[in-house]
Design a protein around this motif. Structure first.
Motif, short mmCIF file in Angstrom:
data_model
loop_
_atom_site.label_atom_id
_atom_site.label_comp_id
_atom_site.label_asym_id
_atom_site.label_seq_id
_atom_site.Cartn_x
_atom_site.Cartn_y
_atom_site.Cartn_z
N UNK A 333 -19.63 84.54 -0.04
CA UNK A 333 -20.52 84.66 1.11
C UNK A 333 -20.03 85.71 2.11
N UNK A 334 -19.54 86.81 1.56
CA UNK A 334 -19.23 87.97 2.38
C UNK A 334 -17.91 87.93 3.08
N UNK A 335 -17.66 86.89 3.88
CA UNK A 335 -16.45 86.84 4.69
C UNK A 335 -15.77 85.49 4.48
N UNK A 336 -14.51 85.54 4.07
CA UNK A 336 -13.79 84.29 3.82
C UNK A 336 -12.49 84.22 4.60
N UNK A 337 -11.97 85.35 5.09
CA UNK A 337 -10.83 85.34 6.00
C UNK A 337 -11.11 86.31 7.14
N UNK A 338 -10.37 86.13 8.24
CA UNK A 338 -10.61 86.97 9.41
C UNK A 338 -9.34 87.12 10.22
N UNK A 339 -9.26 88.23 10.95
CA UNK A 339 -8.13 88.48 11.85
C UNK A 339 -8.68 89.17 13.09
N UNK A 353 -3.30 96.27 8.94
CA UNK A 353 -4.03 95.28 9.72
C UNK A 353 -4.24 94.05 8.83
N UNK A 354 -3.78 92.87 9.25
CA UNK A 354 -3.95 91.67 8.42
C UNK A 354 -5.42 91.34 8.17
N UNK A 355 -5.66 90.65 7.05
CA UNK A 355 -7.00 90.10 6.82
C UNK A 355 -7.05 88.64 7.28
N UNK A 356 -5.92 88.11 7.75
CA UNK A 356 -5.91 86.91 8.56
C UNK A 356 -5.83 85.59 7.86
N UNK A 357 -6.71 84.67 8.26
CA UNK A 357 -6.68 83.29 7.78
C UNK A 357 -8.09 82.87 7.39
N UNK A 358 -8.21 81.75 6.65
CA UNK A 358 -9.52 81.38 6.10
C UNK A 358 -10.49 80.85 7.16
#
Length: 861
Positions: A333-339, A353-358
């Motif tokens: 669904x397009x986006x599964x982690x974020x930072x 740049x991190x891709x972050x956490x779920x």
């Protein structure tokens, strides 16, 4: 005793929501009942400006359209789909909502896709119906029933508004099918259920809630791209107005920024290459006040480089902007982690740049080849489980991607998706480490190189092909196809690329390089490193691109300009140049894009040639660009040529009053360079009070005018107003608002100049003190109309016997036009934040040092 290593597992928050059992259109119905009169969709494009529909009318219309769609098939298969091939207008989201209400899933098709790709998707997905634009060729849909949008609307006239299928409470039913590049060499359809989409949207609404004043959001992403899902349904299921943006606007930074500002857009999803393009354009124009409302910037689809993030925060210092880096794919669904990044300090000591956490209700594992979880700090394949997972592929393709989860017995997380991406966990967040297979991201679209190779194999005279990505993940990444040919016949690289363009979408077209043979490693596999080294060496040897510039056919009078343009294009596009640059070459077919189009305009200006960005983007070929290029000494060099209908000037009269009030308010409220520092103490009503106080003197003196269109325009035909007085005969008026601060400041600058440095007495100085334009004008049209007003001021000054025109400009654009185009003499260049008001305050003290007020004079010869 050894320390216990943490496993590479990150869990998003578990959130149970009451309405996650609903379907998208069910939630829309609830929203429509609450805000029936609120505009749901707005579409602006030329003569179609302000075509809109309210939530109540949209609910009624889509109910009737859904009944028509259901009438085309009695198929009760919950996964049955309806194909949609329409360009972005207000009609597109109307159609999508109607399909969902018909209890079907929508399948986007891009009208610009090659027919072979569309035919494959139709054969694979077997849609029950295809809804297309009125002018689209229906012949490629053989075997699939086709109806145009106009026909759909006509048939819906006979349906009753309440006609709607009884909603089946099955949140796992498919809502959308999106085709993505496949590892098998053919596109695969990803099935997205209602519940999956809602989990993504509800997470977004919780983390980034819409502000009360955030009434409008934009839809500008291609419907075939997964980011379009949240762009469309995020606002519509929250009662916001969806502003539909035509594709050509997003390619034009000037027009795109204007739309964002006009609608006060507060959030934007964009690929890093588009962010780079916007930042470069803003730097080129030095528009410090632009995009003031845009607080949330979301990057996805490509790797966000730290250098670009740093450039972003330096461009918008002290703005409290958020730059978010999202990671995902269509299957999740397009986006599964974020930072989230909030300022430059978040980039300190950061190599990536991190891709972050779920996101909520998802878990991410990093695993080895045996699907065993690796310790934190080690690189592993990123696999995802949870509610963001799609329902798999059409026809169950690629069964190695969706598997049973070996790491839990919880039914909520029973399936996993193998992304093929690699990452590691550092300090609790994910760091992206690339891929080890043949998939790359190009402008936000996933491209499987084997699919490109498979199409290449169908080209005549091609023996073998290997497709690689040069500098993957970087903004300068390029697809390169190395090919060998059969026989002794010469096959041009441009011919091969033409073959690909007939079968692949534009973002999948590689630069073709013919080689004698494909180098192999000792194990018989392709030596990719050798091919990329060959490509890099070839580019260095071809650094001087003059040999690739063909000046045949260039008119003699444009030869000098071509000698600048062609090599500049070659140097900017660099190794991506796909063919000889000639007068008939199209910039984008050569390998150009929206980012390097802005850079090309910048490089041309550095060499003394000027062309407006809109003119450059709209030119069909190099001949079109050459015809618009002007040398720096030409006073017209900054003007963008746009076909406007004929205009007429009228002396200001009583019939213009409401138009003038509206234009002055729209032009200065929240946009003016000085007033922005007085907010929120300035209101729209303050401008009405100002104009009404000045109105009778303006009419009486007879120096003011409006520009009207005699062609057909929406709303009204008053395009602009120029307000003027005799500088030594200006009326004394009283206003109660904080606008008095602005006029005290202007008098502080202008008074000494007017009284001591310019001709004395009445009838000597025409004071051009205010110009305003219709908000319906594009940026290019705005410049042209301003030029027309300037020319009329000159005519007026001569007719009335004035010695010259005096004006003060606080906008960088009008300052540039005044100096470089209109040839005014600068009498004072004042730093705004240094002004001290009579009460000892500094009303503009927060303005940056480079914000100026320029007082200018133009003698009438």
């Amino acid at each position: 005793m050894g320390s216990l290593q943490l496993q590479s597992v990150l869990k998003g928050s578990f959130v149970s929501r009451r309405n996650d059992q609903f379907k998208l259109h069910k939630i829309f119905g609830q929203i429509a009942a609450k805000c029936s009169s609120h505009p749901a969709i707005v579409y602006e494009h030329g003569t179609d400006k302000d075509r809109s529909i309210s939530y109540g009318d949209l609910e009624d219309l889509t109910n009737r359209l859904a009944a028509v769609i259901r009438g085309y098939s009695q198929d009760e298969d919950k996964d049955s789909v309806v194909a949609v091939s329409m360009r972005p207008t207000n009609c597109l989201p109307i159609t999508l909502l109607s399909i969902l209400k018909a209890d079907k899933a929508y399948l986007p098709l891009d009208p610009d896709f090659p027919s072979s790709r569309i035919k494959h998707i139709l054969q694979d997905a077997e849609p029950i119906l295809a809804i297309v634009d009125d002018k689209e060729d229906a012949s490629i849909y053989e075997g699939t029933p086709v109806i145009t949008y106009s026909q759909l609307i006509k048939e819906a006239e006979f349906e009753k508004g309440e006609t709607i299928v009884q909603d089946k409470k099955d949140p796992e039913q498919i809502a959308i099918v999106l085709y993505t590049s496949g590892s098998t060499g053919v596109p695969k359809g990803v099935k997205l259920p209602h519940r999956t989409i809602l989990n993504r949207l509800q997470w977004q609404w919780g983390l980034f809630p819409y502000q009360r004043e955030e009434t409008r959001c934009i839809f500008k992403t291609a419907l075939t791209f997964v980011d379009s899902v949240s762009e469309i349904w995020g606002p519509l299921l929250q009662g916001r107005t969806l502003v539909v943006i035509p594709k050509h606007v997003t390619k034009d930074p000037q027009a795109f920024i204007q739309v964002l500002d006009d609608h006060k857009i507060q959030r934007l999803v964009l690929v890093p290459s588009l962010l780079q393009s916007l930042l470069m354009y803003l730097s080129l124009q030095d528009e410090r006040g632009a995009l003031d409302a845009l607080k949330l910037w979301i990057c996805s689809g490509e790797t966000l480089m730290p250098s670009l993030a740093e450039q972003f925060f330096k461009r918008f210092p002290n703005r409290d902007y958020v730059l978010a880096n999202f990671y995902g794919s269509t299957e999740v669904m397009g986006d599964v982690t974020y930072h989230i990044l909030k300022d430059l300090s978040d980039l300190e000591e950061v190599d990536k740049v991190p891709i972050g956490k779920p996101v909520d209700n998802t878990i991410v594992y990093l695993v080895n080849e045996d699907l065993q979880i690796v310790p934190q700090g080690e690189i592993g394949e990123l696999i995802v489980t949870g509610r963001n997972l799609s329902a798999g592929y059409i026809r169950g393709k690629d069964s190695t991607k969706f598997l049973q989860n070996p790491h839990t017995v919880d039914p909520q997380y029973s399936r996993i998706f193998r992304t093929g991406d690699y990452a590691k966990i550092v300090k609790g967040v994910l760091i992206y480490e690339g891929r080890k297979d043949s998939q790359v991201k190009i402008r936000g679209h996933r491209v499987d190189l084997t699919e490109v190779e498979k199409v290449l194999s169908t080209a005549p005279m091609i023996n073998k092909a290997v497709v690689l990505c040069y500098k993957p993940g970087e903004l300068s990444q390029t697809l390169v196809a190395f090919v060998t040919t059969t026989g002794d016949a010469y096959v041009s690289e441009s011919c091969i690329e033409a073959h690909l363009r007939s079968r692949l979408p534009p973002y999948m077209i590689p630069q073709v390089v013919t080689v004698d043979s494909i180098p192999l490693l000792v194990n018989g596999k392709t030596d990719r490193h050798a091919l990329l080294t060959l490509y890099e060496t070839k580019n260095k040897n071809d650094h001087d691109r003059t040999i690739d510039c063909d000046y045949d056919g260039v008119p003699e009078e444009l030869h000098a300009a071509a000698k600048i343009l062609f090599p500049t294009v070659a140097s900017v596009i660099g190794h991506s140049v796909r063919q000889t640059i000639s007068v008939n070459s199209n910039f984008y077919e050569l390998g150009g894009n929206s980012l390097n189009s802005v850079y090309t305009v910048t490089k041309l200006r550095d060499q003394g040639y000027y062309i407006g960005i809109t003119d450059f983007i709209k030119a069909k070929d190099m001949r079109g660009i050459l015809s618009k290029m002007k040398i720096g000494t030409d006073s017209d060099s900054f003007l963008e040529t746009v076909n406007l209908e004929e205009h007429v000037l009228e002396e200001l009269n009583e019939s213009h009053k409401e138009d003038v009030i509206r234009m002055v308010t729209d032009s200065f409220y929240s946009k003016a360079d000085l007033e922005q520092w007085l907010m929120p103490d300035i209101t729209r009503e303050d401008y009405r009070e100002l104009v009404e106080a000045l109105w009778e003197p303006l009419i009486e003196k007879g120096f003011s005018f409006v520009i009207k269109s005699i062609g057909d325009r929406p709303e009204n035909n008053v395009l602009a107003v120029g307000l003027n007085f005799d500088a030594h005969d200006e009326p004394e008026v009283s206003i109660s608002s904080k606008l008095t601060i602005v006029f005290e400041f202007l008098e502080y600058l202008e008074g000494p100049i007017r009284d001591n440095r310019l001709p004395k007495g009445k009838g000597q100085i025409l004071h051009s003190f205010m110009m305003a334009t219709n908000s319906s004008l594009t940026s290019a049209e705005n410049v042209i109309v301003m030029r027309e007003m300037e020319e009329h001021c000159l005519v007026l000054a001569r007719q009335k016997g004035f010695a010259g025109i005096f004006t003060t400009n606080t906008s960088p654009l009008t300052q540039q036009l005044g100096i470089d185009v209109y040839c005014y003499d600068v009498l004072l260049d004042y730093q705004v934040n240094e002004y001290i008001a009579p009460d000892g305050s500094r009303p503009f003290g927060q303005a940056p040092d480079d914000q100026r007020a320029v007082c200018s004079w133009k003698a009438v010869k």
